[in-house]
Motif scaffolding. Structure first.
Motif, PDB file in Angstrom:
ATOM      1  N   ALA A   1       0.844  -1.199   0.000  1.00  0.00           N
ATOM      2  CA  ALA A   1       0.000   0.000   0.000  1.00  0.00           C
ATOM      3  C   ALA A   1       0.875   1.243   0.000  1.00  0.00           C
ATOM      4  CB  ALA A   1      -0.922   0.009   1.219  1.00  0.00           C
ATOM      5  N   VAL A   2       0.299   2.355  -0.425  1.00  0.00           N
ATOM      6  CA  VAL A   2       0.969   3.650  -0.377  1.00  0.00           C
ATOM      7  C   VAL A   2       0.097   4.595   0.450  1.00  0.00           C
ATOM      8  CG1 VAL A   2      -0.061   4.354  -2.585  1.00  0.00           C
ATOM      9  CG2 VAL A   2       1.990   5.522  -1.732  1.00  0.00           C
ATOM     10  N   VAL A   3       0.732   5.308   1.387  1.00  0.00           N
ATOM     11  CA  VAL A   3       0.017   6.180   2.320  1.00  0.00           C
ATOM     12  C   VAL A   3       0.536   7.599   2.169  1.00  0.00           C
ATOM     13  CG1 VAL A   3      -0.630   6.578   4.720  1.00  0.00           C
ATOM     14  CG2 VAL A   3      -0.184   4.240   3.932  1.00  0.00           C
ATOM     15  N   TYR A   4      -0.382   8.535   1.951  1.00  0.00           N
ATOM     16  CA  TYR A   4      -0.058   9.960   1.848  1.00  0.00           C
ATOM     17  C   TYR A   4      -0.521  10.642   3.128  1.00  0.00           C
ATOM     18  CZ  TYR A   4       0.356   8.993  -3.174  1.00  0.00           C
ATOM     19  OH  TYR A   4       0.704   8.477  -4.398  1.00  0.00           O
ATOM     20  N   THR A   5       0.420  11.274   3.833  1.00  0.00           N
ATOM     21  CA  THR A   5       0.096  12.041   5.037  1.00  0.00           C
ATOM     22  C   THR A   5       0.203  13.519   4.695  1.00  0.00           C
ATOM     23  OG1 THR A   5       1.043  10.272   6.400  1.00  0.00           O
ATOM     24  CG2 THR A   5       0.605  12.392   7.471  1.00  0.00           C
ATOM     25  N   ILE A   6      -0.931  14.207   4.666  1.00  0.00           N
ATOM     26  CA  ILE A   6      -0.994  15.600   4.231  1.00  0.00           C
ATOM     27  C   ILE A   6      -1.079  16.494   5.453  1.00  0.00           C
ATOM     28  CG2 ILE A   6      -2.235  17.249   2.783  1.00  0.00           C
ATOM     29  CD1 ILE A   6      -3.549  14.775   1.421  1.00  0.00           C
ATOM     30  N   THR A   7      -0.089  17.365   5.633  1.00  0.00           N
ATOM     31  CA  THR A   7      -0.091  18.352   6.709  1.00  0.00           C
ATOM     32  C   THR A   7      -0.012  19.749   6.101  1.00  0.00           C
ATOM     33  OG1 THR A   7       2.319  18.369   6.957  1.00  0.00           O
ATOM     34  CG2 THR A   7       1.108  16.688   8.187  1.00  0.00           C
ATOM     35  N   LYS A   8      -0.059  20.763   6.953  1.00  0.00           N
ATOM     36  CA  LYS A   8      -0.034  22.138   6.460  1.00  0.00           C
ATOM     37  C   LYS A   8       1.326  22.520   5.876  1.00  0.00           C
ATOM     38  CE  LYS A   8       0.898  23.906  11.118  1.00  0.00           C
ATOM     39  NZ  LYS A   8       0.420  24.806  12.195  1.00  0.00           N
ATOM     40  N   ASP A   9       2.373  21.768   6.222  1.00  0.00           N
ATOM     41  CA  ASP A   9       3.713  22.103   5.759  1.00  0.00           C
ATOM     42  C   ASP A   9       4.212  21.217   4.621  1.00  0.00           C
ATOM     43  OD1 ASP A   9       3.972  24.114   7.743  1.00  0.00           O
ATOM     44  OD2 ASP A   9       4.465  22.562   9.216  1.00  0.00           O
ATOM     45  N   LYS A  10       3.794  19.967   4.604  1.00  0.00           N
ATOM     46  CA  LYS A  10       4.363  19.034   3.626  1.00  0.00           C
ATOM     47  C   LYS A  10       3.441  17.836   3.447  1.00  0.00           C
ATOM     48  CE  LYS A  10       7.087  16.805   7.271  1.00  0.00           C
ATOM     49  NZ  LYS A  10       8.426  16.411   7.723  1.00  0.00           N
ATOM     50  N   VAL A  11       3.822  16.976   2.508  1.00  0.00           N
ATOM     51  CA  VAL A  11       3.119  15.709   2.267  1.00  0.00           C
ATOM     52  C   VAL A  11       4.146  14.585   2.318  1.00  0.00           C
ATOM     53  CG1 VAL A  11       1.743  14.354   0.643  1.00  0.00           C
ATOM     54  CG2 VAL A  11       1.359  16.824   0.843  1.00  0.00           C
ATOM     55  N   ASN A  12       3.954  13.662   3.226  1.00  0.00           N
ATOM     56  CA  ASN A  12       4.827  12.497   3.326  1.00  0.00           C
ATOM     57  C   ASN A  12       4.187  11.326   2.583  1.00  0.00           C
ATOM     58  OD1 ASN A  12       6.854  13.677   4.897  1.00  0.00           O
ATOM     59  ND2 ASN A  12       5.768  13.236   6.811  1.00  0.00           N
ATOM     60  N   VAL A  13       4.978  10.674   1.745  1.00  0.00           N
ATOM     61  CA  VAL A  13       4.503   9.508   0.990  1.00  0.00           C
ATOM     62  C   VAL A  13       5.279   8.288   1.464  1.00  0.00           C
ATOM     63  CG1 VAL A  13       4.102   8.525  -1.287  1.00  0.00           C
ATOM     64  CG2 VAL A  13       4.035  11.017  -0.982  1.00  0.00           C
ATOM     65  N   SER A  14       4.551   7.297   1.953  1.00  0.00           N
ATOM     66  CA  SER A  14       5.186   6.085   2.481  1.00  0.00           C
ATOM     67  C   SER A  14       4.609   4.860   1.789  1.00  0.00           C
ATOM     68  CB  SER A  14       4.955   5.966   3.994  1.00  0.00           C
ATOM     69  OG  SER A  14       5.440   7.115   4.667  1.00  0.00           O
ATOM     70  N   THR A  15       5.490   3.964   1.377  1.00  0.00           N
ATOM     71  CA  THR A  15       5.062   2.689   0.792  1.00  0.00           C
ATOM     72  C   THR A  15       5.294   1.600   1.823  1.00  0.00           C
ATOM     73  OG1 THR A  15       5.669   3.435  -1.425  1.00  0.00           O
ATOM     74  CG2 THR A  15       5.357   1.068  -1.109  1.00  0.00           C
ATOM     75  N   ILE A  16       4.259   0.830   2.080  1.00  0.00           N
ATOM     76  CA  ILE A  16       4.358  -0.221   3.091  1.00  0.00           C
ATOM     77  C   ILE A  16       4.113  -1.576   2.447  1.00  0.00           C
ATOM     78  CG2 ILE A  16       3.767   1.233   5.059  1.00  0.00           C
ATOM     79  CD1 ILE A  16       0.911   0.422   4.802  1.00  0.00           C
ATOM     80  N   LYS A  17       4.778  -2.585   2.966  1.00  0.00           N
ATOM     81  CA  LYS A  17       4.645  -3.928   2.426  1.00  0.00           C
ATOM     82  C   LYS A  17       3.509  -4.667   3.129  1.00  0.00           C
ATOM     83  CE  LYS A  17       9.380  -4.745   0.846  1.00  0.00           C
ATOM     84  NZ  LYS A  17      10.551  -5.641   0.935  1.00  0.00           N
ATOM     85  N   ALA A  18       2.855  -5.516   2.350  1.00  0.00           N
ATOM     86  CA  ALA A  18       1.824  -6.392   2.896  1.00  0.00           C
ATOM     87  C   ALA A  18       2.090  -7.802   2.377  1.00  0.00           C
ATOM     88  CB  ALA A  18       0.442  -5.893   2.481  1.00  0.00           C
ATOM     89  N   ARG A  19       1.118  -8.664   2.499  1.00  0.00           N
ATOM     90  CA  ARG A  19       1.274  -9.999   1.911  1.00  0.00           C
ATOM     91  C   ARG A  19       1.380  -9.896   0.396  1.00  0.00           C
ATOM     92  NH1 ARG A  19      -3.228 -14.063   3.963  1.00  0.00           N
ATOM     93  NH2 ARG A  19      -2.264 -15.188   2.220  1.00  0.00           N
ATOM     94  N   MET A  20       2.389 -10.486  -0.167  1.00  0.00           N
ATOM     95  CA  MET A  20       2.634 -10.382  -1.594  1.00  0.00           C
ATOM     96  C   MET A  20       2.125 -11.625  -2.326  1.00  0.00           C
ATOM     97  SD  MET A  20       3.900  -7.411  -1.877  1.00  0.00           S
ATOM     98  CE  MET A  20       4.768  -6.145  -0.964  1.00  0.00           C
TER      99      MET A  20
END
Length: 224
Positions: free
Chosen positions: A204-223
């Motif tokens: 999955a890919v998770v976007y964390t949106i704040t007032k200063d920046k956007v963090n994009v994180s890719t996390i592993k799951a069952r493949m």
């Protein structure tokens, strides 16, 4: 001989019925968004399939509209690409005419109008909007194929894993979560969903949106 032929016909009919699948779940995929304290998280899985056959494992379903506004599109991915192009076209026209950045509330109304215009031949996709407005107040909403908007204050989910997500999100979500807490809650929710939904997965890919920046994180799951 008659009994053998009849049994074979019933078997073919049963297999035919079992192979049918809703067009909304044909390519699979799940999108979820959560609201926090001056922040929002939006996440999706990375799988694109053809029914239960995996076609690609790197397809994001969340798209950037502005620096603080993102849209997720679940459902039939061919229609989702078409809707995304129409959204970006209308968003660009709006910003040229108004000379300002589009707000998430305005974007949701724009997408709702677009979907309702095609209600007699609707696009098979469920849009989800997440972002911050000018005062950094979080806004999340989802809608059905004809543009009926649901905008709760806590979390929304669309896609084939929606029924698995909502119950899990109720356990993880709390009011006024900070970005790190919100990311953890969103990531754990989407991972829990991917463990249960066969039509979603491959990380999955998770976007964390704040007032200063956007963090994009890719996390592993069952493949698998």
């Amino acid at each position: 001989y008659f009994h053998i032929v009849s049994g074979f016909s019933r078997s073919l009919e049963l297999n035919k019925n079992q192979s049918k699948m809703s067009i909304m779940s044909y390519t699979g995929g799940t999108v979820v968004a959560m609201a926090g304290d001056e922040c929002v998280c939006i996440a999706s899985d990375l799988r694109i399939g053809e029914q239960m056959t995996t076609v690609a494992t790197d397809q994001k379903k969340v798209h950037k509209v502005t620096d603080k506004v993102y849209v997720g599109l679940a459902g039939f991915q061919s229609d989702a690409r078409t809707v995304l192009e129409k959204i970006m076209f209308r968003k660009n026209l709006y910003e040229l005419r108004e000379n300002r950045r589009i707000k998430p509330q305005v974007l949701s109304e724009m997408i709702s109008n677009l979907a309702y215009q095609h209600r007699f031949g609707s696009y098979f996709t469920e849009p989800l909007v997440a972002g911050l407005d000018d005062t950094n107040k979080p806004y999340i909403c989802c809608m059905d194929t004809i543009g009926c908007v649901s905008a709760p204050r806590d979390f929304v989910a669309v896609g084939t894993g929606q029924e698995y997500l909502l119950g899990v999100c109720e356990n993880f979500w709390r009011e006024n979560m900070k970005p790190d807490e919100l990311f953890e809650a969103t990531a754990q929710s989407i991972l829990s969903c991917l463990e249960r939904d066969a039509a979603s997965g491959w990380g999955a890919v998770v976007y964390t949106i704040t007032k200063d920046k956007v963090n994009v994180s890719t996390i592993k799951a069952r493949m698998d």
